[in-house]
Enzyme design. Structure first.
Site, mmCIF file in Angstrom:
data_model
loop_
_atom_site.group_PDB
_atom_site.id
_atom_site.type_symbol
_atom_site.label_atom_id
_atom_site.label_comp_id
_atom_site.label_asym_id
_atom_site.label_seq_id
_atom_site.Cartn_x
_atom_site.Cartn_y
_atom_site.Cartn_z
ATOM 1 N N ILE A 174 3.793 4.040 -1.215
ATOM 2 C CA ILE A 174 4.105 4.708 -2.496
ATOM 3 C C ILE A 174 5.565 5.145 -2.555
ATOM 4 O O ILE A 174 5.954 5.867 -3.467
ATOM 5 C CB ILE A 174 3.180 5.930 -2.700
ATOM 6 C CG1 ILE A 174 3.364 6.960 -1.571
ATOM 7 C CG2 ILE A 174 1.721 5.498 -2.826
ATOM 8 C CD1 ILE A 174 2.586 8.268 -1.774
ATOM 9 N N HIS A 233 -1.311 1.552 -4.412
ATOM 10 C CA HIS A 233 -1.598 2.989 -4.369
ATOM 11 C C HIS A 233 -0.656 3.810 -5.237
ATOM 12 O O HIS A 233 -0.585 5.028 -5.103
ATOM 13 C CB HIS A 233 -1.558 3.484 -2.915
ATOM 14 C CG HIS A 233 -2.642 2.890 -2.067
ATOM 15 N ND1 HIS A 233 -2.556 2.784 -0.694
ATOM 16 C CD2 HIS A 233 -3.840 2.357 -2.409
ATOM 17 C CE1 HIS A 233 -3.659 2.217 -0.228
ATOM 18 N NE2 HIS A 233 -4.448 1.941 -1.240
ATOM 19 N N GLN A 289 0.829 -1.203 0.000
ATOM 20 C CA GLN A 289 0.000 0.000 0.000
ATOM 21 C C GLN A 289 0.870 1.262 0.000
ATOM 22 O O GLN A 289 0.345 2.359 -0.085
ATOM 23 C CB GLN A 289 -0.904 0.003 1.236
ATOM 24 C CG GLN A 289 -1.941 -1.109 1.252
ATOM 25 C CD GLN A 289 -2.687 -1.163 2.567
ATOM 26 O OE1 GLN A 289 -2.256 -1.798 3.525
ATOM 27 N NE2 GLN A 289 -3.810 -0.490 2.634
ATOM 28 N N THR A 308 0.225 -3.315 8.794
ATOM 29 C CA THR A 308 -1.093 -2.773 8.460
ATOM 30 C C THR A 308 -2.115 -3.260 9.474
ATOM 31 O O THR A 308 -2.084 -4.418 9.899
ATOM 32 C CB THR A 308 -1.537 -3.167 7.046
ATOM 33 O OG1 THR A 308 -2.906 -2.756 6.849
ATOM 34 C CG2 THR A 308 -1.433 -4.662 6.793
ATOM 35 N N CYS A 345 4.682 20.504 -22.603
ATOM 36 C CA CYS A 345 3.518 20.840 -23.429
ATOM 37 C C CYS A 345 2.563 21.784 -22.704
ATOM 38 O O CYS A 345 1.580 22.247 -23.282
ATOM 39 C CB CYS A 345 2.777 19.568 -23.858
ATOM 40 S SG CYS A 345 1.704 18.862 -22.580
ATOM 41 N N CYS A 352 2.204 13.538 -17.490
ATOM 42 C CA CYS A 352 1.456 14.706 -17.938
ATOM 43 C C CYS A 352 0.015 14.307 -18.217
ATOM 44 O O CYS A 352 -0.246 13.312 -18.893
ATOM 45 C CB CYS A 352 2.100 15.285 -19.197
ATOM 46 S SG CYS A 352 1.108 16.619 -19.940
ATOM 47 N N CYS A 360 4.411 20.030 -17.610
ATOM 48 C CA CYS A 360 5.063 19.347 -18.720
ATOM 49 C C CYS A 360 5.536 20.403 -19.724
ATOM 50 O O CYS A 360 5.061 21.543 -19.727
ATOM 51 C CB CYS A 360 4.073 18.391 -19.373
ATOM 52 S SG CYS A 360 4.675 17.541 -20.847
ATOM 53 N N ASN A 365 2.201 -7.041 13.152
ATOM 54 C CA ASN A 365 1.785 -5.644 13.304
ATOM 55 C C ASN A 365 1.900 -5.265 14.768
ATOM 56 O O ASN A 365 1.710 -6.102 15.653
ATOM 57 C CB ASN A 365 0.332 -5.461 12.822
ATOM 58 C CG ASN A 365 -0.032 -4.011 12.608
ATOM 59 O OD1 ASN A 365 0.684 -3.281 11.924
ATOM 60 N ND2 ASN A 365 -1.132 -3.576 13.188
#
Length: 241
Positions: free
Chosen positions: A106, A122, A104, A191, A153, A130, A151, A214
């Site tokens: 990142i 996640h 989970q 968790t 662009c 972009c 970006c 845990n």
């Protein structure tokens, strides 16, 4: 038999292990979790809103610059290093006992530790794209941008992380379910198993050994083969591969 010896025996005799981890896997690397007393959900006073709102899709759309200010200050820990849990899981994968890490988190620490088959429920701070042309950018582009990352662009560069109100990636979720359904041993660590839909993944396990590691109790402790109420890095540091 001690609980560490039980865990060692389960790992030694298992040939198809899957690991499912939450925020507690990274706290020993200096990354705060969300809900503990020292977690980032206690930061209401500083930002004037709840973290659930600050990292929601609605807030991202309506207050994009403020979102990025909060995101960069609270969800990115560029210098964090893998702890013994990340490192031991990588070793288990190298000897082909561990088939997948489902996380989970990142932060990308499993990959930094050397794990190859990591399913990020996640998303990841290390992937950004972009919203107009889909060009991909690394983490440094976000960190080095003033205000809203753009970006070339002109489009907004959005982190490839799942915000509140956004669905999980169905492909990643399907792979996670498949690995859990076929696992002989499922080790769940760091968790509390209260946040859905991720917590519901445990219901797909049909194997032999369910291990829960845990610091606090979980709603599934009574179903487990082994429950260890301790920090996961500390626990894994005692395991021999």
């Amino acid at each position: 038999m001690s609980k560490i010896k039980q865990l060692q025996e389960i790992i030694d005799t298992s040939e198809n292990i899957v690991f499912f981890g939450g925020a507690g896997v990274s706290t020993e690397s200096g990354i705060p979790d969300f809900r503990s007393e020292s977690g980032i959900f206690k930061s209401l006073e500083k930002y004037g809103d709840t973290p659930e709102n600050l990292v929601s899709h609605t807030y991202y759309m309506d207050h994009t610059e403020e979102f990025f200010n909060y995101y960069k200050d609270n969800l990115i820990f560029k210098d964090a290093k893998p702890n013994p849990a990340h490192l031991k899981l990588s070793e288990l994968e190298k000897i082909d006992k561990l088939k997948a890490v489902i996380t989970q988190n990142i932060d990308g620490l499993h990959q930094k530790a050397g794990s190859k088959n990591v399913l990020e429920l996640h998303g990841s701070i290390h992937r950004n794209y972009c919203q107009i042309c889909n060009k991909e950018y690394g983490l440094n582009h976000i960190l080095e941008s003033e205000g809203i990352p753009r970006c070339e662009c002109g489009g907004i560069v959005k982190p490839d992380v799942v915000l509140y109100e956004e669905p999980l990636n169905n492909t990643v979720l399907s792979f996670a379910i498949d690995y859990i359904q076929n696992a002989e041993t499922l080790i769940i660590g760091g968790t509390s198993l209260v946040v859905y839909p991720a917590a519901g993944l445990i219901n797909y396990f049909n194997g032999e050994n369910l291990v829960l590691i845990n610091k606090s109790e979980t709603p599934y402790d009574n179903l487990a083969t082994l429950v260890i109420n301790d920090a996961i890095g500390e626990t894994f540091s005692q395991i021999k591969i």
